[in-house]
Design an enzyme around this catalytic site. Structure first.
Site, PDB file in Angstrom:
ATOM      1  N   GLY A  37      -1.246   2.109   1.020  1.00  0.00           N
ATOM      2  CA  GLY A  37      -1.325   3.379   1.550  1.00  0.00           C
ATOM      3  C   GLY A  37      -2.558   4.514   0.766  1.00  0.00           C
ATOM      4  CD  GLU A  53      -6.146   4.048   2.166  1.00  0.00           C
ATOM      5  OE1 GLU A  53      -5.941   3.390   1.161  1.00  0.00           O
ATOM      6  OE2 GLU A  53      -6.912   5.020   1.760  1.00  0.00           O
ATOM      7  CD  GLU A  57      -4.141   0.804  -1.153  1.00  0.00           C
ATOM      8  OE1 GLU A  57      -3.129   0.473  -1.030  1.00  0.00           O
ATOM      9  OE2 GLU A  57      -4.673   1.865  -1.701  1.00  0.00           O
ATOM     10  CD  GLU A 104       0.063  -6.867 -10.988  1.00  0.00           C
ATOM     11  OE1 GLU A 104       1.087  -7.177 -10.476  1.00  0.00           O
ATOM     12  OE2 GLU A 104      -0.095  -6.462 -12.171  1.00  0.00           O
TER      13      GLU A 104
END
Length: 136
Positions: A37, A53, A57, A104
């Site tokens: 997020g 997001e 990500e 990660e």
């Protein structure tokens, strides 16, 4: 003086008994695990922001978005207040690959999450969702 409020979103994704988490590469929450997020951009809805997001990500696409809860988080005593909309979401099969400000990305059971350096709100919401899934 009232602290600045920053609108943000996160995606709580539970698949096959595991939650999708990223390790934050930047402040706030640098080096802590959390749901994917970030901040809502000026031209976005919360739903658009959480889809963007999640894609940035983890490389995964969201579907089935449902607002789970809105929480207020303070990063520092005198810092801004984050107004965070936490969405439940599903993702298509695929490999989660860390990108953007995530160092990660991976899938973790609740037991594994309890042993990670993780944000308090992420763990609390994961426990809540896992309990609801089990009918407790």
């Amino acid at each position: 003086m009232k602290p600045e409020e920053i609108r943000a979103v996160s995606a709580a994704v539970l698949r096959d008994g595991r939650f999708l988490l990223v390790r934050r590469g930047r402040a706030p929450a640098k080096d802590l695990y959390a749901f994917p997020g970030g901040r809502i951009e000026a031209d976005e809805t919360a739903e658009q922001a959480v889809m963007r997001e999640l894609r940035e990500e983890t490389g995964l696409a969201a579907s089935g978005l449902r607002l789970h809860r809105r929480i207020r988080l303070t990063a520092e005593q005198s810092g801004p207040v984050f107004v965070l909309d936490v969405f439940r979401a599903a993702v298509e099969d695929g490999l989660a690959i860390a990108g953007d400000d995530a160092s990660e990305a991976g899938w973790f059971t609740l037991e594994e999450m309890r042993r990670l350096p993780i944000t308090d709100s992420t763990l609390a919401i994961a426990e809540e969702l896992a309990a609801a899934r089990c009918g407790r």
